[in-house]
Design a protein around this motif. Structure first.
Motif, PDB file in Angstrom:
ATOM      1  N   VAL A  19       0.843  -1.202   0.000  1.00 45.93           N
ATOM      2  CA  VAL A  19       0.000   0.000   0.000  1.00 45.93           C
ATOM      3  C   VAL A  19       0.875   1.248   0.000  1.00 45.93           C
ATOM      4  O   VAL A  19       2.017   1.230   0.466  1.00 45.93           O
ATOM      5  N   LEU A  20       0.313   2.318  -0.514  1.00 45.08           N
ATOM      6  CA  LEU A  20       0.968   3.629  -0.460  1.00 45.08           C
ATOM      7  C   LEU A  20      -0.088   4.655  -0.101  1.00 45.08           C
ATOM      8  O   LEU A  20      -1.059   4.838  -0.841  1.00 45.08           O
ATOM      9  N   LYS A  21       0.072   5.283   1.057  1.00 47.36           N
ATOM     10  CA  LYS A  21      -0.909   6.247   1.566  1.00 47.36           C
ATOM     11  C   LYS A  21      -0.374   7.661   1.376  1.00 47.36           C
ATOM     12  O   LYS A  21       0.757   7.963   1.745  1.00 47.36           O
ATOM     13  N   VAL A  58      -1.298   7.288   9.708  1.00 50.85           N
ATOM     14  CA  VAL A  58       0.072   6.829   9.450  1.00 50.85           C
ATOM     15  C   VAL A  58       0.227   6.289   8.030  1.00 50.85           C
ATOM     16  O   VAL A  58      -0.632   5.565   7.535  1.00 50.85           O
ATOM     17  N   SER A  59       1.345   6.659   7.414  1.00 53.69           N
ATOM     18  CA  SER A  59       1.777   6.030   6.175  1.00 53.69           C
ATOM     19  C   SER A  59       3.107   5.344   6.448  1.00 53.69           C
ATOM     20  O   SER A  59       4.060   5.983   6.902  1.00 53.69           O
ATOM     21  N   THR A 259       1.710 -10.434   4.781  1.00 57.64           N
ATOM     22  CA  THR A 259       0.835  -9.326   4.381  1.00 57.64           C
ATOM     23  C   THR A 259       0.997  -9.026   2.899  1.00 57.64           C
ATOM     24  O   THR A 259       0.032  -8.730   2.203  1.00 57.64           O
ATOM     25  N   ILE A 260       2.234  -9.096   2.444  1.00 60.14           N
ATOM     26  CA  ILE A 260       2.551  -8.827   1.043  1.00 60.14           C
ATOM     27  C   ILE A 260       3.064 -10.117   0.416  1.00 60.14           C
ATOM     28  O   ILE A 260       4.016 -10.713   0.912  1.00 60.14           O
ATOM     29  N   SER A 624      -7.216   7.932   1.636  1.00 56.90           N
ATOM     30  CA  SER A 624      -6.189   8.209   0.634  1.00 56.90           C
ATOM     31  C   SER A 624      -5.195   7.071   0.521  1.00 56.90           C
ATOM     32  O   SER A 624      -4.013   7.267   0.339  1.00 56.90           O
ATOM     33  N   VAL A 625      -5.706   5.837   0.655  1.00 54.02           N
ATOM     34  CA  VAL A 625      -4.840   4.665   0.559  1.00 54.02           C
ATOM     35  C   VAL A 625      -4.829   4.165  -0.873  1.00 54.02           C
ATOM     36  O   VAL A 625      -5.867   3.954  -1.487  1.00 54.02           O
ATOM     37  N   GLU A 626      -3.632   3.981  -1.398  1.00 54.10           N
ATOM     38  CA  GLU A 626      -3.462   3.396  -2.718  1.00 54.10           C
ATOM     39  C   GLU A 626      -3.079   1.939  -2.515  1.00 54.10           C
ATOM     40  O   GLU A 626      -1.967   1.632  -2.123  1.00 54.10           O
TER      41      GLU A 626
END
Length: 629
Positions: A19-21, A58-59, A259-260, A624-626
């Protein structure tokens, strides 16, 4: 720099689940001080990535030690170390959090900080630099060798510490306020700059003195009590107390898992999940057993639910535990996974816990190799280390493995144990010969032969174990013993020997048993591109003082700034029993036991009847989570 970014983007393209926030209040660079392939196989690292990114404010992005090709490009272009997800400079994050499982990665921690342009020494950093945090297994084993690099050290388990760290950071304005507030928690956070360390004339530690009001004399270990205590659940199942069983398993718990999905990483083709923590056996050399006491389990329900979610991505699953078959619901877990057509693997098995059901599951998974740990070939030495098995039992158990067609066995064995003699080493050769003969006997029925793979390691006495007072076997003598055993094992047909070097064992001992003065060695070695000998010449540190002397029971040990909950009296008694070759019964995990002291002094003292104290954190994802799934 362009080639580095391309390399990172290729890694991301091969992953599923990152993920990228954008626009988060707090940006955390989660660093694993080793290369990507190794770091992505670490469940603790993946768990913290998941936990941090669950928090809306948090990101969290990942950072790894560059591999050889990337490192060449970093050095050629003098590029500052970058994060994986957004290729942002590490020094531009608010928090740089290192997840460290192994003390030998302390060098890589310093190297990554040097590459990022963040001052290695905490005293040299300003308000404009990120907060440097260290966590992971090494943090509550012995964090002292890198204490002066670190602003705050998480002492204990990340499920509790991660959200609390974020809360404190967001609730305070300045770095000094954050550090004091964390230190005053009393449990879970160690702030090295708030302690003065004084030394006796002979070089041992005289005292740790807190430098601010409300800072504890010792920092308590934070233990996750989300999982039911192993013995309580086992007892309730055995007694048929269905209401208590359901109560113990009532609430969803956080089960660290993949998780990934990263097929490029080590073991990246399988879903990994932690099924339990800690081990009841009390092997005196084993830091994982003692530092994760009391033993706790993840209920089968939660394990199987996560496994079902991942079944569409892979048919391989790895069960992570120090004692797989100690799980009270292992039968239910295996049946559920087999019903999903999972191919099941385990990292290693305790010899006395291998069940027919598990062996059948491993055979179905077409595993051709199993790893077990006799540790030594001497029945006497097994009593020294508190591993209550005989050679006859080990041969019989290996025979049960061979009879199912699994003809290759890896044997974890140690050299340099306390009280070890050449006669003990000779018994190791005899044991391997017996196991080989049993393998060949079974192999005749299958028309093929397997291999016996002894993996030899020198004993490195670890903090917070009964062997913490022991000296490591001298390097020349350890080298002699390893060479003698390796040479004699290599003469046996169908045996393939793998041995660590005595030098590596001594390096581990320095980083695992050293105090704050070892930081100078680590910084110099990182600066000198890993040349430890050059660093020792530069710093003039006396290695033998930290590794090669038997410590007094009266001495203040560097790692005792962290209170593991285990009583000193218990540990000393276990060390004394080792020298008498007397074994101790396993942790009973029943009712109220104060033999070692860990339960009453940690979470169990205030735990409700269900023995479930803290619940998993459930938060909504930031808008705003990608997500990359």
């Amino acid at each position: 720099m362009k080639k580095i970014i391309e390399s990172y983007r290729r890694k991301l393209a091969g992953e599923d689940g990152w993920v990228l926030k954008r626009g988060a209040d707090l940006r955390i660079a989660l660093c694993y001080p080793n290369v990507y392939a190794v770091g992505m196989a670490n469940l603790g690292f993946q768990a913290m990535y998941e936990l941090f990114n669950r928090i809306p404010e948090v990101s969290c992005e990942r950072v790894f030690l560059p591999d050889a090709h990337e490192m060449q490009e970093y050095e050629r272009t003098r590029t500052s170390l970058l994060s994986l997800e957004s290729q942002t400079r590490v020094r531009d994050f608010d928090v740089v959090a290192f997840s460290i499982s192994f003390e030998t990665d302390y060098l890589n921690m310093a190297r990554m900080m040097q590459m990022s342009g963040v001052p290695v020494w905490a005293k040299d950093r300003t308000v404009h630099d990120p907060l440097i945090v260290m966590g992971g297994a090494a943090s509550f084993l012995n964090p002292e060798p890198i204490a002066e690099f670190t602003d705050v050290i998480g002492v204990g388990e990340g499920e509790i510490l991660g959200p609390k760290l974020v809360d404190v950071i967001l609730e305070h304005e300045t770095k000094d306020e954050v550090l004091l507030a964390l230190a005053q928690q009393g449990r879970g956070f160690y702030v090295p700059s708030l302690y003065d360390v004084s030394y006796n004339d002979e070089g041992t530690i005289a005292a740790y003195t807190p430098l601010a009001e409300g800072v504890p004399a010792r920092v308590g270990r934070a233990v996750s009590a989300e999982s039911p205590k192993e013995g309580s659940l086992r007892r309730a199942i055995r007694r048929g107390q269905k209401d208590i069983v359901e109560q113990l398993k009532r609430d969803e718990v956080f089960a660290p898992s993949t998780t990934i999905f990263a097929p490029q990483a080590e073991m990246g083709d399988r879903f990994l999940i932690e099924i339990s923590r800690g081990c009841s056996q009390g092997c005196r050399f084993c830091w994982a057993g003692y530092n994760y006491w009391p033993p706790r389990v993840v209920p089968a329900r939660d394990i199987l639910a996560k496994a079902a979610q991942w079944r569409g991505k892979t048919d391989k699953i790895g069960l992570v535990s120090t004692a797989v078959c100690d799980h009270p619901e292992i039968s239910e877990i295996l049946q559920g996974l087999r019903a999903m057509d999972y191919r099941i693997s385990v990292s290693s098995l305790r010899l006395d816990q291998i069940s027919e059901e598990l062996l059948d599951a491993l055979v179905e998974s077409r595993d051709q190799q199993i790893a077990v740990a006799p540790e030594t070939g001497s029945d006497r030495l097994r009593r020294v280390i508190n591993k209550n098995l005989t050679n006859d039992e080990i041969v019989d158990i290996c025979g049960a493995v061979f009879d199912r067609g699994m003809l290759t066995v890896k044997l974890y064995m140690m050299v340099g144990l306390p009280t070890e003699t050449d006669e003990d080493l000779a018994e190791m050769i005899t044991l391997v010969e017996r196991i080989k003969d049993r393998m060949l006997e079974a192999g005749k029925r299958f028309g093929r032969a397997g291999k016996i793979i002894p993996s030899l390691n020198g004993l490195v006495p670890k903090p917070n174990t009964p062997f913490q007072w022991e000296a490591i076997c001298g390097e020349k003598e350890l080298k002699r013993r390893l060479k003698w055993v390796s040479k004699n094992l290599a003469r046996i047909p169908n045996v393939e020997v793998r041995a660590m070097s005595a030098r590596i064992a001594h390096e581990q001992a320095l980083f695992s048993s050293g105090d704050r003065r070892i930081a100078r060695v680590i910084e110099a070695a990182a600066r000198l591109k890993g040349d430890l000998n050059a660093a020792l010449r530069e710093t003039q540190v006396d290695v033998a003082f930290h590794t090669s002397r038997r410590r007094s029971y009266d001495e203040i040990l560097p790692w005792e700034i962290v209170n593991s909950g285990l009583s000193r009296e218990f540990m000393q008694r276990e060390d004394e029993r080792a020298h008498e070759a007397r074994s101790t019964a396993p942790c009973p995990s029943v009712n109220q036991c104060t033999r070692c002291g860990v339960c009453p002094t940690t979470w169990l003292a205030d735990a409700p009847a269900a023995l479930v104290q803290l619940q998993g954190q459930t938060v909504a994802a930031s808008p705003s989570v990608e997500a990359h799934v």
